[in-house]
Design a protein around this motif. Structure first.
Motif, short mmCIF file in Angstrom:
data_model
loop_
_atom_site.label_atom_id
_atom_site.label_comp_id
_atom_site.label_asym_id
_atom_site.label_seq_id
_atom_site.Cartn_x
_atom_site.Cartn_y
_atom_site.Cartn_z
N ASP A 264 0.83 -1.21 0.00
CA ASP A 264 0.00 0.00 0.00
C ASP A 264 0.86 1.26 0.00
N LEU A 265 1.95 1.25 0.77
CA LEU A 265 2.84 2.41 0.80
C LEU A 265 3.51 2.61 -0.55
N LEU A 266 3.97 1.54 -1.17
CA LEU A 266 4.57 1.66 -2.51
C LEU A 266 3.54 2.16 -3.53
N ASP A 267 2.31 1.67 -3.43
CA ASP A 267 1.25 2.13 -4.33
C ASP A 267 0.97 3.62 -4.13
N ARG A 268 0.98 4.06 -2.88
CA ARG A 268 0.74 5.48 -2.60
C ARG A 268 1.86 6.33 -3.19
N ALA A 269 3.08 5.89 -3.04
CA ALA A 269 4.21 6.63 -3.60
C ALA A 269 4.09 6.70 -5.12
N LYS A 270 3.69 5.60 -5.73
CA LYS A 270 3.51 5.57 -7.18
C LYS A 270 2.43 6.56 -7.61
N THR A 271 1.33 6.60 -6.87
CA THR A 271 0.23 7.51 -7.18
C THR A 271 0.64 8.97 -6.94
N ASN A 272 1.27 9.22 -5.81
CA ASN A 272 1.66 10.60 -5.48
C ASN A 272 2.65 11.20 -6.46
N PHE A 273 3.48 10.37 -7.05
CA PHE A 273 4.50 10.86 -7.97
C PHE A 273 4.27 10.28 -9.37
N SER A 274 3.01 10.21 -9.78
CA SER A 274 2.65 9.56 -11.04
C SER A 274 3.30 10.20 -12.26
N GLY A 275 3.52 11.48 -12.25
CA GLY A 275 4.13 12.13 -13.41
C GLY A 275 5.61 12.41 -13.23
N GLU A 276 6.18 11.85 -12.14
CA GLU A 276 7.58 12.13 -11.82
C GLU A 276 8.34 10.82 -11.57
N PRO A 277 8.78 10.18 -12.64
CA PRO A 277 9.42 8.87 -12.49
C PRO A 277 10.68 8.89 -11.61
N ALA A 278 11.42 9.98 -11.63
CA ALA A 278 12.64 10.06 -10.80
C ALA A 278 12.27 10.06 -9.31
N LYS A 279 11.22 10.80 -8.97
CA LYS A 279 10.77 10.82 -7.57
C LYS A 279 10.17 9.47 -7.18
N GLN A 280 9.44 8.85 -8.09
CA GLN A 280 8.89 7.51 -7.81
C GLN A 280 10.02 6.54 -7.48
N ALA A 281 11.05 6.56 -8.31
CA ALA A 281 12.18 5.64 -8.11
C ALA A 281 12.90 5.94 -6.80
N LYS A 282 13.09 7.22 -6.50
CA LYS A 282 13.77 7.60 -5.27
C LYS A 282 12.97 7.15 -4.05
N MET A 283 11.66 7.39 -4.08
CA MET A 283 10.81 6.99 -2.96
C MET A 283 10.82 5.47 -2.80
N LYS A 284 10.76 4.75 -3.90
CA LYS A 284 10.80 3.29 -3.84
C LYS A 284 12.12 2.83 -3.20
N ASP A 285 13.22 3.46 -3.60
CA ASP A 285 14.53 3.13 -3.03
C ASP A 285 14.57 3.43 -1.53
N LEU A 286 14.02 4.57 -1.13
CA LEU A 286 14.01 4.94 0.28
C LEU A 286 13.18 3.96 1.11
N ILE A 287 12.02 3.61 0.58
CA ILE A 287 11.16 2.66 1.28
C ILE A 287 11.84 1.30 1.40
N GLY A 288 12.46 0.85 0.32
CA GLY A 288 13.17 -0.43 0.34
C GLY A 288 14.33 -0.43 1.32
N ALA A 289 15.10 0.66 1.35
CA ALA A 289 16.24 0.76 2.28
C ALA A 289 15.75 0.78 3.73
N ALA A 290 14.67 1.52 3.98
CA ALA A 290 14.11 1.57 5.34
C ALA A 290 13.62 0.19 5.77
N GLU A 291 13.00 -0.52 4.86
CA GLU A 291 12.47 -1.85 5.19
C GLU A 291 13.61 -2.82 5.48
#
Length: 141
Positions: A55-82
């Protein structure tokens, strides 16, 4: 005191699951039943954690739908935190199970109980990130 809190946490997990029907946590009265209940709670908590993480990854994808660089960065941050959280969980559970002999039912029960508790706590945290404002706050108009 710590064991009392763990019993309360397990009871709440078992009670929540019992709403969906009978579980291995119904009428736990011996070590074999306790082992089955702890395994069930671990599996349930890990499943809920997986859903909260998705759900968190989906929210990040939705929040940054037009910004692939931010999507990727958020995904990386979430993965590192996990990944860091998993290391901390494992270290904490090693402390909690230190006195139990690995391979025994007591160790397995304690390990599963610890993982279930930590997973439940993490799931709740991730849900607050995935669904901010759902804690009963009324949005300003």
């Amino acid at each position: 005191m710590k064991s009392w809190l763990l019993v309360l946490a397990l009871a709440s997990l078992g009670a929540h699951a019992a709403e969906d029907g009978p579980t291995p946590c119904d009428n736990v009265d011996d070590s074999k039943a306790s082992l089955a209940c702890s395994a069930y709670n671990k599996k349930t908590a890990e499943s809920e954690l997986k859903d909260a993480y998705k759900d968190l990854l989906d929210r990040a994808k939705t929040n940054f739908s037009g910004e692939p660089a931010k999507q990727a960065k958020m995904k990386d941050l979430i993965g590192a935190a996990e990944a860091q959280w998993e290391k901390t969980r494992d270290a904490d559970c090693a402390i909690e199970t230190f006195e139990a002999k690995p391979g025994t039912p007591e160790f397995t029960t304690a390990q599963d109980d610890c993982i279930a508790q930590k997973s439940d706590e993490r799931s709740e945290y991730l849900q607050t990130l995935a669904n901010p404002g759902d804690e009963g706050d009324v949005p300003e108009q």
